[in-house]
Design a protein around this motif. Structure first.
Motif, mmCIF file in Angstrom:
data_model
loop_
_atom_site.group_PDB
_atom_site.id
_atom_site.type_symbol
_atom_site.label_atom_id
_atom_site.label_comp_id
_atom_site.label_asym_id
_atom_site.label_seq_id
_atom_site.Cartn_x
_atom_site.Cartn_y
_atom_site.Cartn_z
ATOM 1 N N SER A 1 0.833 -1.208 0.000
ATOM 2 C CA SER A 1 0.000 0.000 0.000
ATOM 3 C C SER A 1 0.865 1.254 0.000
ATOM 4 O O SER A 1 0.415 2.323 -0.407
ATOM 5 N N ASN B 1 -0.276 5.060 12.532
ATOM 6 C CA ASN B 1 1.062 4.530 12.761
ATOM 7 C C ASN B 1 1.954 5.748 12.991
ATOM 8 O O ASN B 1 1.973 6.643 12.138
ATOM 9 N N ASP C 1 -5.978 5.881 5.173
ATOM 10 C CA ASP C 1 -4.991 4.798 5.183
ATOM 11 C C ASP C 1 -5.364 3.852 6.321
ATOM 12 O O ASP C 1 -5.164 4.161 7.497
ATOM 13 N N TYR D 1 -4.169 -0.896 9.263
ATOM 14 C CA TYR D 1 -4.363 -1.704 10.484
ATOM 15 C C TYR D 1 -5.829 -1.932 10.798
ATOM 16 O O TYR D 1 -6.194 -2.267 11.930
ATOM 17 N N THR E 1 -3.956 -2.901 3.084
ATOM 18 C CA THR E 1 -2.794 -3.739 2.765
ATOM 19 C C THR E 1 -3.034 -5.184 3.171
ATOM 20 O O THR E 1 -3.802 -5.449 4.104
ATOM 21 N N SER F 1 -0.293 -6.777 3.987
ATOM 22 C CA SER F 1 0.993 -6.989 4.678
ATOM 23 C C SER F 1 0.829 -7.334 6.149
ATOM 24 O O SER F 1 1.666 -8.026 6.705
ATOM 25 N N LYS F 2 -0.190 -6.805 6.778
ATOM 26 C CA LYS F 2 -0.263 -6.889 8.235
ATOM 27 C C LYS F 2 -1.108 -8.088 8.656
ATOM 28 O O LYS F 2 -0.586 -9.174 8.777
ATOM 29 N N ARG G 1 4.554 -7.962 -0.766
ATOM 30 C CA ARG G 1 4.210 -6.638 -1.253
ATOM 31 C C ARG G 1 2.911 -6.633 -2.046
ATOM 32 O O ARG G 1 2.918 -6.690 -3.277
#
Ligand SMILES: Cc1ncc(COP(=O)(O)O)c(C=O)c1O
Length: 359
Positions: free
Chosen positions: A92, A165, A192, A195, A222, A224-225, A233
């Motif tokens: 992201s 973040n 964004d 999370y 994302t 990713s988390k 990615r």
């Protein structure tokens, strides 16, 4: 020597990635170190992901599907939005970069809260846009009225990091409603939500459900988390079709790799397991928060998979003292230290180390 690169980049801090566990362990002569520095989830890839990757790799001599059609279709079904509203990217953070590229010319302004995700200043500077940083509130959250007030006719993009973040704080629905109503129609707002899956406060809205239909809102997410694909990615955004179309024009071609697309498709079949894992993180977040407040009473409540220790000028020393003891955390000197929630055992180790490092 002849200057070959932009002079304004000299003043720009480089992105600091969490340190490598093996390097730290080797330097300290320890059998192992623990990394609680990059907000990763500690449970390994989701079931089925490694197999999907192994299968995808057999086709790695081919380019990936540039349009990520299968992945966008799957996300569209899952999110209940049209696929033409979705753009995928190589994380992201890459999509955030594309968003800035698609909205800002040199000298245009990007408004965001500070301290927030450290990539924001870097991606704004990348296109020569001016960062307008609005200080966090005393409670470490976004000051949304001040952010709305900071918008000028040069502002092209406003980034709201929710949860934020590195502070873990979150903006609630009533304040977001007021904020979005105050933003001019011709200014794009990025929510964004890297999370989002860790949010348990019912007053913190799902940006897509609550605001996804507003023409000037983009929701950034994302895999990713919570979804455990940081190393591959892959992120996505949801915008109105015209905005999504403009962003697609500035994408680095083929930037969501074939392996990332396959892994994401497999991961998205594992929603129940993701929820189970997030619940463990959330329980541990509560436990770590309660315990660490005995050392640092001002730790704010977190809605993400990390906690924020507002240590100010003591941040670097505390970070170094933790690292000396084999626990890698993420200090931001002058502000605080971000500590990712790990496994229960890792968190116990951190809590024991924090007591010594705090002295
Ligand atoms: C708020 C926020 N947004 C975006 C990202 C980027 O994540 P990725 O590029 O891995 O999707 C991060 C990563 O730490 C983050 O904290």
């Amino acid at each position: 020597m002849t200057r070959l690169t932009r002079a304004d980049l000299d003043a720009l801090p480089a992105y600091v990635a969490g340190r490598n566990v093996a390097d730290v362990a080797r330097e300290l002569g320890l059998a192992e170190a623990i990394k609680l520095a990059s907000n990763e989830v500690p449970f390994g890839p989701l079931p089925g992901v490694a197999e999907a990757i192994a299968e995808a790799v057999t086709q790695s001599h081919r380019y990936p599907d540039a349009g990520s059609v299968a992945l966008r279709d799957k996300l569209a079904g899952w999110l209940d939005v049209d696929a033409d509203r979705i753009v995928t990217g190589g994380g992201s953070v890459a999509l955030a970069e594309h968003l800035v590229k698609a909205t800002c010319l040199p000298g245009d302004e990007v408004v965001y809260s500070w301290r927030s995700f450290e990539a924001y200043p870097i991606i704004a500077a990348g296109v020569g846009a001016t960062s307008v940083r609005v200080p966090n509130t005393a409670a470490h959250g976004h000051d949304l009225p001040a952010m709305a007030g900071a918008i000028t006719d040069r502002t092209r993009l406003v980034i709201v990091c929710n949860p934020n973040n590195p502070t873990g704080t979150s903006s609630r629905k009533d304040e977001l409603d007021r904020f979005l109503d105050a933003v001019p129609d011709d200014t794009l707002v990025v929510l964004d939500e890297a999370y989002r899956e860790f949010v348990t406060d019912a007053d913190v809205p799902d940006g897509l459900r609550a605001y996804g239909d507003r023409p000037n809102v983009v929701v950034l997410r994302t895999l990713s988390k919570a979804w455990g694909l940081a190393g591959l990615r892959v992120g996505y955004l949801v915008a109105q079709p015209e905005v999504a179309g403009a962003i697609r024009k500035v994408l680095t071609p083929f930037s969501t790799s074939m392996v990332a697309q396959a892994a994401a498709l497999a991961a998205l079949d594992q929603e129940a397991e993701v929820r189970r894992r997030c619940a463990i993180v959330v329980d541990e977040r509560a436990r770590v928060t309660e315990a660490i407040r005995k050392i640092f009473p001002d730790v704010p409540s977190s809605q993400s998979n990390f906690v924020w220790l507002p240590l100010g000028d003591r941040a670097a020393a505390f970070g170094a003292a933790c690292e000396q003891r084999g626990v890698i955390v993420r200090p931001f000197q002058g502000d605080g230290v971000r500590v990712t929630i790990g496994t229960p055992e890792e968190n116990d180790t951190f809590l024991a180390v924090a007591e010594k490092a705090a002295i």
